[in-house]
Design an enzyme around this catalytic site. Sequence first.
Site, mmCIF file in Angstrom:
data_model
loop_
_atom_site.group_PDB
_atom_site.id
_atom_site.type_symbol
_atom_site.label_atom_id
_atom_site.label_comp_id
_atom_site.label_asym_id
_atom_site.label_seq_id
_atom_site.Cartn_x
_atom_site.Cartn_y
_atom_site.Cartn_z
ATOM 1 N N ASP A 35 0.731 -1.163 -0.036
ATOM 2 C CA ASP A 35 -0.079 0.063 -0.085
ATOM 3 C C ASP A 35 1.000 1.242 0.067
ATOM 4 O O ASP A 35 1.936 1.192 -0.070
ATOM 5 C CB ASP A 35 -0.876 0.048 1.384
ATOM 6 C CG ASP A 35 -1.814 1.104 1.168
ATOM 7 O OD1 ASP A 35 -2.268 1.418 0.197
ATOM 8 O OD2 ASP A 35 -1.845 1.837 2.416
ATOM 9 N N SER A 36 0.273 2.459 -0.049
ATOM 10 C CA SER A 36 1.010 3.750 -0.012
ATOM 11 C C SER A 36 1.451 4.077 1.364
ATOM 12 O O SER A 36 2.385 4.879 1.532
ATOM 13 C CB SER A 36 0.144 4.725 -0.629
ATOM 14 O OG SER A 36 -0.946 4.872 0.133
ATOM 15 N N CYS B 248 -4.427 -1.944 -1.592
ATOM 16 C CA CYS B 248 -4.619 -0.722 -1.768
ATOM 17 C C CYS B 248 -5.635 -0.405 -2.778
ATOM 18 O O CYS B 248 -5.748 -0.981 -3.815
ATOM 19 C CB CYS B 248 -3.460 0.210 -2.412
ATOM 20 S SG CYS B 248 -3.502 1.768 -3.048
ATOM 21 N N GLU C 115 -3.116 8.879 8.027
ATOM 22 C CA GLU C 115 -1.691 8.874 8.281
ATOM 23 C C GLU C 115 -1.242 9.538 9.433
ATOM 24 O O GLU C 115 -0.347 9.390 10.090
ATOM 25 C CB GLU C 115 -0.938 9.371 7.049
ATOM 26 C CG GLU C 115 -1.112 8.534 5.704
ATOM 27 C CD GLU C 115 -0.283 7.152 5.914
ATOM 28 O OE1 GLU C 115 0.938 7.052 6.250
ATOM 29 O OE2 GLU C 115 -0.784 6.154 5.386
ATOM 30 N N CYS D 200 -11.320 2.645 0.119
ATOM 31 C CA CYS D 200 -9.912 2.799 0.316
ATOM 32 C C CYS D 200 -9.468 2.077 1.634
ATOM 33 O O CYS D 200 -10.302 2.202 2.664
ATOM 34 C CB CYS D 200 -9.747 4.344 0.525
ATOM 35 S SG CYS D 200 -8.170 4.911 0.983
ATOM 36 N N HIS E 182 -7.363 2.818 3.807
ATOM 37 C CA HIS E 182 -7.253 3.766 5.139
ATOM 38 C C HIS E 182 -8.670 3.894 5.850
ATOM 39 O O HIS E 182 -8.597 4.145 7.055
ATOM 40 C CB HIS E 182 -6.921 5.073 4.518
ATOM 41 C CG HIS E 182 -5.143 4.992 4.503
ATOM 42 N ND1 HIS E 182 -4.775 4.677 3.121
ATOM 43 C CD2 HIS E 182 -4.389 5.579 4.859
ATOM 44 C CE1 HIS E 182 -3.495 4.962 3.044
ATOM 45 N NE2 HIS E 182 -3.131 5.466 4.252
HETATM 46 N N1 DGL Z 1 -4.975 3.136 1.049
HETATM 47 C C1 DGL Z 1 -4.961 3.524 -0.430
HETATM 48 C C2 DGL Z 1 -6.232 3.179 -1.043
HETATM 49 O O1 DGL Z 1 -6.811 2.205 -0.529
HETATM 50 C C3 DGL Z 1 -4.300 4.774 -0.958
HETATM 51 C C4 DGL Z 1 -4.514 5.966 -0.197
HETATM 52 C C5 DGL Z 1 -3.606 6.988 -0.728
HETATM 53 O O2 DGL Z 1 -2.632 6.844 -0.908
HETATM 54 O O3 DGL Z 1 -4.052 8.304 -1.260
HETATM 55 O O4 DGL Z 1 -6.811 3.689 -2.027
#
Ligand code: DGL
Length: 267
Positions: free
Chosen positions: A11-12, A74, A153, A183, A185
């Site tokens: 993931d990012s 992600c 984050e 997402c 997150h």
């Molecule tokens: N967690 C990620 C997703 O599911 C990426 C969020 C991001 O880096 O903008 O899209």
Amino acid sequence: MIDTRPIGMFDSGVGGLTVLKEVRKQNPKENIIYLGDTKRFPYGSKSKESIIELTKKGIDFLLEKNVKAIVIACGTATSQALEEMQKQYPLPIIGIMDSTVQYIKKKKTLRQIGVIATTGTIRSKGWENKLHRQIPEANILNKACPLLAPMAEEGWTENKIAKLTVQEYLKEFQNIDCLILGCTHYPLFKKCIQEELGEKVEIINTGEKLAKDMKKILKTQQIQNESNHQGNYEIYLTDTETNFISVASKLLKDKEIEQKIKKADLE
Ligand code: DGL
């Protein structure tokens, strides 16, 4: 089968850890290597070309660690790069969307579907297309929530700002049966989101659905780890100057997480 090679996850940033947590719950014996591309966070505002390039780099890094399967933990990379990656690489590569789509398809009470995700994911129409292909009668309401991943984050997931932001983003979601957290997150905001939408709306954590399928996939591919030991995990970050450790240790309830974190170089 006793295949002790790790599963690679990517993931990012911290978001994919919500998937890691569920995968470990359902597959406790599996070893996991997690890559967080914190240097290039956020992915949500990048072009499809950039996402494909970054996903490839992530997968190549994980392959060097001898992983047996890859989870693209992600939503942004799943919606824009998964198909391309599955064509290019021979090992099983799993994204966060299919298990959730199948789950909703089977549950006939869920036909008014809300989706929240990053700008890139919503722009790609990935969820809309997949859901409509499988469930033509579904009504889908989409919304990009670009502030949520950076707030996650930062560890701002339960404070006043989080509540107000969630309220603002979700004000159009009045008559839905379920909300897909598109997402990875976003499960960090689950409490706020559930409070905002009420108990009648099912909040779907894609990691939970994926984790159950993971078990089946490993078995079908005959790469599961049926040893007697508890699996371990290691985390690689492309930039360590982040809030990652505090958010991650809270999420995974692991006070020794710092010892599991190493620096990764994707260049
Ligand atoms: N967690 C990620 C997703 O599911 C990426 C969020 C991001 O880096 O903008 O899209």
